[in-house]
Design a protein around this motif. Sequence first.
Motif, PDB file in Angstrom:
ATOM      1  N   GLY A 153      -3.797  -2.844   4.011  1.00  0.00           N
ATOM      2  CA  GLY A 153      -2.462  -3.436   3.058  1.00  0.00           C
ATOM      3  C   GLY A 153      -2.912  -4.493   4.130  1.00  0.00           C
ATOM      4  N   ILE A 154      -3.423  -5.430   5.424  1.00  0.00           N
ATOM      5  CA  ILE A 154      -3.822  -6.482   5.630  1.00  0.00           C
ATOM      6  C   ILE A 154      -4.922  -7.059   4.986  1.00  0.00           C
ATOM      7  N   LEU A 155      -6.226  -6.014   4.940  1.00  0.00           N
ATOM      8  CA  LEU A 155      -6.542  -6.900   3.645  1.00  0.00           C
ATOM      9  C   LEU A 155      -6.793  -7.327   2.600  1.00  0.00           C
ATOM     10  N   GLN A 193      -5.103 -11.440  -1.642  1.00  0.00           N
ATOM     11  CA  GLN A 193      -4.413 -12.107  -2.536  1.00  0.00           C
ATOM     12  C   GLN A 193      -4.522 -13.831  -1.816  1.00  0.00           C
ATOM     13  N   ASN A 194      -4.557 -13.412  -0.926  1.00  0.00           N
ATOM     14  CA  ASN A 194      -3.958 -15.382  -0.098  1.00  0.00           C
ATOM     15  C   ASN A 194      -5.905 -15.550   0.269  1.00  0.00           C
ATOM     16  N   ALA A 195      -6.529 -15.294   0.186  1.00  0.00           N
ATOM     17  CA  ALA A 195      -8.040 -16.074   0.428  1.00  0.00           C
ATOM     18  C   ALA A 195      -8.092 -17.464   0.019  1.00  0.00           C
ATOM     19  N   GLU A 253      -5.994   3.785   8.902  1.00  0.00           N
ATOM     20  CA  GLU A 253      -6.924   3.139   7.214  1.00  0.00           C
ATOM     21  C   GLU A 253      -5.953   2.336   6.713  1.00  0.00           C
ATOM     22  N   LEU A 254      -4.556   3.155   6.801  1.00  0.00           N
ATOM     23  CA  LEU A 254      -3.940   2.360   5.650  1.00  0.00           C
ATOM     24  C   LEU A 254      -3.195   1.282   6.170  1.00  0.00           C
ATOM     25  N   VAL A 313       1.244  -0.925   0.361  1.00  0.00           N
ATOM     26  CA  VAL A 313      -0.170   0.228  -0.310  1.00  0.00           C
ATOM     27  C   VAL A 313       0.686   1.058  -0.205  1.00  0.00           C
ATOM     28  N   ARG A 314       0.695   1.862  -0.933  1.00  0.00           N
ATOM     29  CA  ARG A 314       1.081   3.418  -0.811  1.00  0.00           C
ATOM     30  C   ARG A 314       0.897   4.432   0.565  1.00  0.00           C
TER      31      ARG A 314
END
Length: 85
Positions: A76-78, A83-85, A71-72, A62-63
């Motif tokens: 990143g965690i979301l 991506q790893n779901a 929030e940022l 995340v930039r």
Amino acid sequence: MQDMLSFSQIGRSGQLTSRKTSHFRLLHEESGIPFSEMVFWDDCNWGDHVGDIHQTLGVVGVRTPNGLNLELFEQGILNWRKQNA
């Protein structure tokens, strides 16, 4: 925050270059953590290191051009979870 980190690559010393792939390759070598399990928050304003890292190594990022906030961090965690779901 530093007391929560086992590995940290900040700056351009030793084997590090301005391209963040060198940072992540070294983190991977030192930690054994797969790139797919890493998240990168980057406050760089002059380039898209997040896009480069994702395209080259598959690291989610995340930039954060104005710094990291809750929030940022959560974004990143979301993104990593998606991506790893």
